[in-house]
Design a protein around this motif. Sequence first.
Motif, short mmCIF file in Angstrom:
data_model
loop_
_atom_site.label_atom_id
_atom_site.label_comp_id
_atom_site.label_asym_id
_atom_site.label_seq_id
_atom_site.Cartn_x
_atom_site.Cartn_y
_atom_site.Cartn_z
N LEU A 72 0.81 -1.65 0.40
CA LEU A 72 -0.02 0.03 -0.15
C LEU A 72 0.89 1.29 0.11
N MET A 73 1.89 1.03 0.30
CA MET A 73 3.16 2.12 0.74
C MET A 73 3.75 2.11 -1.04
N CYS A 74 4.18 1.75 -1.02
CA CYS A 74 5.01 1.63 -2.60
C CYS A 74 4.48 0.92 -4.21
N GLN A 75 3.31 0.15 -3.61
CA GLN A 75 2.88 -0.52 -5.06
C GLN A 75 2.96 -1.28 -5.80
N ARG A 76 4.71 -2.39 -4.78
CA ARG A 76 5.30 -3.05 -5.51
C ARG A 76 4.72 -4.17 -5.04
N PRO A 77 4.92 -5.32 -5.90
CA PRO A 77 4.78 -6.66 -5.07
C PRO A 77 5.11 -6.94 -3.93
N ILE A 78 3.93 -7.74 -2.54
CA ILE A 78 4.47 -8.11 -1.27
C ILE A 78 4.88 -10.01 -1.10
N ALA A 79 6.21 -9.70 -1.66
CA ALA A 79 7.02 -11.20 -1.77
C ALA A 79 5.81 -12.53 -1.28
N PHE A 80 5.32 -14.16 -1.60
CA PHE A 80 4.96 -14.48 -1.07
C PHE A 80 5.64 -14.90 0.45
N ASP A 81 6.42 -15.18 0.09
CA ASP A 81 6.87 -15.61 1.49
C ASP A 81 7.07 -14.81 2.89
N ARG A 82 7.06 -13.37 2.89
CA ARG A 82 6.34 -12.46 3.80
C ARG A 82 5.06 -12.90 3.82
N LEU A 83 4.00 -13.14 2.96
CA LEU A 83 2.55 -13.30 2.97
C LEU A 83 2.30 -14.23 4.12
N SER A 84 3.34 -15.46 3.59
CA SER A 84 3.05 -16.88 3.84
C SER A 84 3.13 -16.42 5.22
N VAL A 85 4.43 -15.50 6.07
CA VAL A 85 4.12 -15.73 7.09
C VAL A 85 2.82 -14.51 7.91
N ILE A 86 2.85 -13.37 7.42
CA ILE A 86 1.71 -12.06 7.84
C ILE A 86 0.95 -12.40 6.92
N PRO A 87 -0.04 -13.08 6.78
CA PRO A 87 -0.88 -13.07 5.65
C PRO A 87 -1.91 -11.80 5.80
N GLU A 88 -1.90 -11.28 6.66
CA GLU A 88 -3.04 -9.25 6.53
C GLU A 88 -1.73 -8.66 6.75
N THR A 89 -0.36 -8.36 6.17
CA THR A 89 0.27 -7.44 6.14
C THR A 89 0.14 -6.77 4.23
N LYS A 90 0.04 -5.02 5.20
CA LYS A 90 -0.46 -4.84 3.66
C LYS A 90 1.04 -3.38 3.32
N THR A 91 2.42 -3.99 3.88
CA THR A 91 3.52 -3.70 3.02
C THR A 91 4.35 -4.81 2.79
N CYS A 92 5.52 -4.48 1.63
CA CYS A 92 6.38 -5.65 1.82
C CYS A 92 7.06 -4.73 2.82
N VAL A 93 8.58 -5.72 2.94
CA VAL A 93 9.73 -5.68 3.61
C VAL A 93 10.63 -3.87 3.47
N ARG A 94 10.33 -3.48 2.65
CA ARG A 94 11.32 -2.54 2.75
C ARG A 94 10.08 -1.26 3.07
N CYS A 95 9.41 -1.15 2.78
CA CYS A 95 8.02 0.20 3.70
C CYS A 95 7.64 -0.37 5.43
N SER A 96 8.16 -1.50 5.22
CA SER A 96 7.19 -1.75 7.01
C SER A 96 8.19 -1.15 7.95
#
Length: 96
Positions: A72-96
């Motif tokens: 929601l911050m940079c509009q880039r895809p969030i990695a599946f690895d991140r989503l599989s750990v925190i599926p409700e996340t709104k941001t990628c690692v760079r923006c979190s």
Amino acid sequence: MTASFAESAVRTSGLTDAQLEELNRELLAELRRLTPGYPLGARRHDIRTDSRIRLILEALKRIRAGVYGTCLMCQRPIAFDRLSVIPETKTCVRCS
């Protein structure tokens, strides 16, 4: 021809249909775990649980809208690895 939710989500997030379905199931299972046998809002939870429930519901809305998995911050895809750990996340690692 109209794209399905899964197809539009793949275009915006890079997730496959199978990954999207898996994450949707995980979010629904976690929601059921947090609200066992109760309709939403019928039971009082602690602040932390209420916050998590809200995040899960927002993630499910993003899935239906076809934008789940996009930061929601940079509009880039969030990695599946991140989503599989925190599926409700709104941001990628760079923006979190």
